[in-house]
Design a protein around this motif. Structure first.
Motif, PDB file in Angstrom:
ATOM      1  N   SER A   2       0.865  -1.183   0.000  1.00  0.00           N
ATOM      2  CA  SER A   2       0.000   0.000   0.000  1.00  0.00           C
ATOM      3  C   SER A   2       0.899   1.229   0.000  1.00  0.00           C
ATOM      4  CB  SER A   2      -0.895   0.001   1.238  1.00  0.00           C
ATOM      5  OG  SER A   2      -0.188   0.471   2.347  1.00  0.00           O
ATOM      6  N   ASN A   3       0.530   2.204  -0.809  1.00  0.00           N
ATOM      7  CA  ASN A   3       1.345   3.413  -0.908  1.00  0.00           C
ATOM      8  C   ASN A   3       0.646   4.566  -0.218  1.00  0.00           C
ATOM      9  OD1 ASN A   3       3.233   2.163  -2.564  1.00  0.00           O
ATOM     10  ND2 ASN A   3       1.975   2.487  -4.369  1.00  0.00           N
ATOM     11  N   PRO A   4       1.015   4.877   1.024  1.00  0.00           N
ATOM     12  CA  PRO A   4       0.371   6.028   1.649  1.00  0.00           C
ATOM     13  C   PRO A   4       0.705   7.302   0.880  1.00  0.00           C
ATOM     14  CG  PRO A   4       2.042   5.057   3.093  1.00  0.00           C
ATOM     15  CD  PRO A   4       2.040   4.261   1.840  1.00  0.00           C
ATOM     16  N   THR A  35       3.934   9.860  -3.443  1.00  0.00           N
ATOM     17  CA  THR A  35       4.029   8.548  -2.800  1.00  0.00           C
ATOM     18  C   THR A  35       5.246   7.798  -3.347  1.00  0.00           C
ATOM     19  OG1 THR A  35       2.788   6.527  -2.292  1.00  0.00           O
ATOM     20  CG2 THR A  35       2.507   7.390  -4.495  1.00  0.00           C
ATOM     21  N   GLU A 108       8.107   7.454   7.049  1.00  0.00           N
ATOM     22  CA  GLU A 108       6.974   6.541   7.308  1.00  0.00           C
ATOM     23  C   GLU A 108       7.331   5.103   6.915  1.00  0.00           C
ATOM     24  OE1 GLU A 108       3.271   4.499   7.301  1.00  0.00           O
ATOM     25  OE2 GLU A 108       4.526   4.699   5.533  1.00  0.00           O
ATOM     26  N   LYS A 109       8.020   4.958   5.791  1.00  0.00           N
ATOM     27  CA  LYS A 109       8.319   3.607   5.280  1.00  0.00           C
ATOM     28  C   LYS A 109       9.515   2.967   5.985  1.00  0.00           C
ATOM     29  CE  LYS A 109       8.921   1.165   0.878  1.00  0.00           C
ATOM     30  NZ  LYS A 109       8.328  -0.068   1.380  1.00  0.00           N
ATOM     31  N   THR A 116       1.820   7.461  14.935  1.00  0.00           N
ATOM     32  CA  THR A 116       0.595   7.873  14.242  1.00  0.00           C
ATOM     33  C   THR A 116       0.063   9.129  14.919  1.00  0.00           C
ATOM     34  OG1 THR A 116      -0.909   6.648  15.687  1.00  0.00           O
ATOM     35  CG2 THR A 116      -0.047   5.440  13.772  1.00  0.00           C
ATOM     36  N   ASN A 154      -0.386  14.912   8.562  1.00  0.00           N
ATOM     37  CA  ASN A 154      -1.575  15.200   7.756  1.00  0.00           C
ATOM     38  C   ASN A 154      -2.670  15.876   8.586  1.00  0.00           C
ATOM     39  OD1 ASN A 154      -2.943  15.350   5.369  1.00  0.00           O
ATOM     40  ND2 ASN A 154      -3.944  13.378   5.616  1.00  0.00           N
TER      41      ASN A 154
END
Length: 308
Positions: A2-4, A35, A108-109, A116, A154
């Motif tokens: 999944s690519n945030p 992303t 993040e990755k 979070t 975000n």
């Protein structure tokens, strides 16, 4: 995988002031995003992005980060070998946080510990801002870490002073006559040279005095009024802020915008201010009557970001 998505950011208030301990208010802007992705690197954009990630990974190897914010750089480098690139439509040199989104995506990755918005404490937020400053300084020479923090969280962030930041809720956008909007100056700006001009100006006592006594006062009053949705004091202080910038930030105002800036002040139809470091990219506009401002700014590309 999944690519945030990592969104651009807009510094609504606080440009240059946050260097001098004023407040700042910044929010995510989902129109632009980026992303991390894998590809066979067939086109120039992907090749160029992959190459710049490779150079950035060399910088990260030698970076001494605190334990709870360390990155798995070896994994990052392995992924770069396998065709990792940053797929982004965030314009560079426009003051909307292109390098911030990239730093946020990498953190993040590849960060060893995950954070979070729900589980991060105010102290961790403060430490994360410092770490992001180290990670982003590769791109700008010196970074406050605010841009990547916004992109990563975000969420709207209130910059209380140089050290402290906190999450904040902003009033809901609603369909009214008023608007906050972006104007495209039609040219890119470079953060480094603009910040250099600012530091040169700060060497003179007169400028330092007006910065502290006027700019910071107007800026903080704007933030306070905006968060309370108190429009009359907001626009009163916006006008003062816009006049101040017109007089003291002339080198940072793109030439293409200069007459439009003055026209807004002369007619009170709208007020303009810098979005980020200036020199090009976007300029922010505030108006109580967007249809009137839009007609007066004919010929400029505009994007509404907030209605009231």
């Amino acid at each position: 995988m999944s690519n945030p998505l990592f969104y651009a950011k807009i510094l609504l208030f606080g440009e240059y002031g946050i260097i001098e301990d004023s407040q700042g208010l910044t929010l995510p802007y989902s129109y632009y995003k980026g992303t991390l992705k894998f590809s066979e690197l067939k086109n120039d954009f992907e090749k160029k992005s992959n190459l710049s990630l490779r150079k950035y990974s060399d910088y990260l190897i030698n970076l001494d980060l605190p334990n709870s914010f360390k990155l798995k750089v070896a994994d990052f480098q392995k992924d770069i070998e396998n065709g990792l690139f940053f797929d982004s439509n965030i314009p560079q040199g426009y003051g909307v946080g292109s390098s911030g989104a990239l730093v946020a995506a990498i953190f993040e990755k590849y960060s060893i510990k995950k954070y979070t918005p729900e589980n991060i404490t105010k102290d961790e937020l403060k430490d994360l801002k410092k770490v992001f400053g180290q990670l982003e300084s590769y791109f700008h020479g010196k970074s406050s870490g605010i841009d990547p923090l916004i992109c990563y969280m975000n969420l709207p962030i209130l910059i209380e002073n140089k050290e402290n930041v906190d999450r904040v809720s902003i009033p809901e956008s609603e369909a009214g006559k008023g608007a906050i909007f972006l104007i495209d100056s039609g040219m890119t700006g470079e953060t480094g040279p603009m910040v250099q001009i600012f530091f040169e100006k700060m060497k003179t006592e007169g400028f330092r005095k007006t910065m502290k006594e006027e700019f910071i006062r107007y800026n903080n009053a704007c933030i306070d009024a905006f968060l309370k949705k108190d429009m009359n004091p907001l626009f009163r202080n916006l006008k003062n802020l816009s006049i101040w910038a017109y007089e003291h930030f002339k080198p940072m105002i793109p030439e293409s915008i200069y007459n439009a800036w003055k026209k807004g002040l002369d007619t009170n139809a709208y007020y303009l201010k810098l979005c980020g470091s200036g020199g090009g990219g976007y300029i922010l506009g505030f108006t109580k009557d967007y249809s009137k401002a839009e007609k007066m700014l004919k010929g400029f590309q505009k994007e509404v970001i907030y209605r009231f």
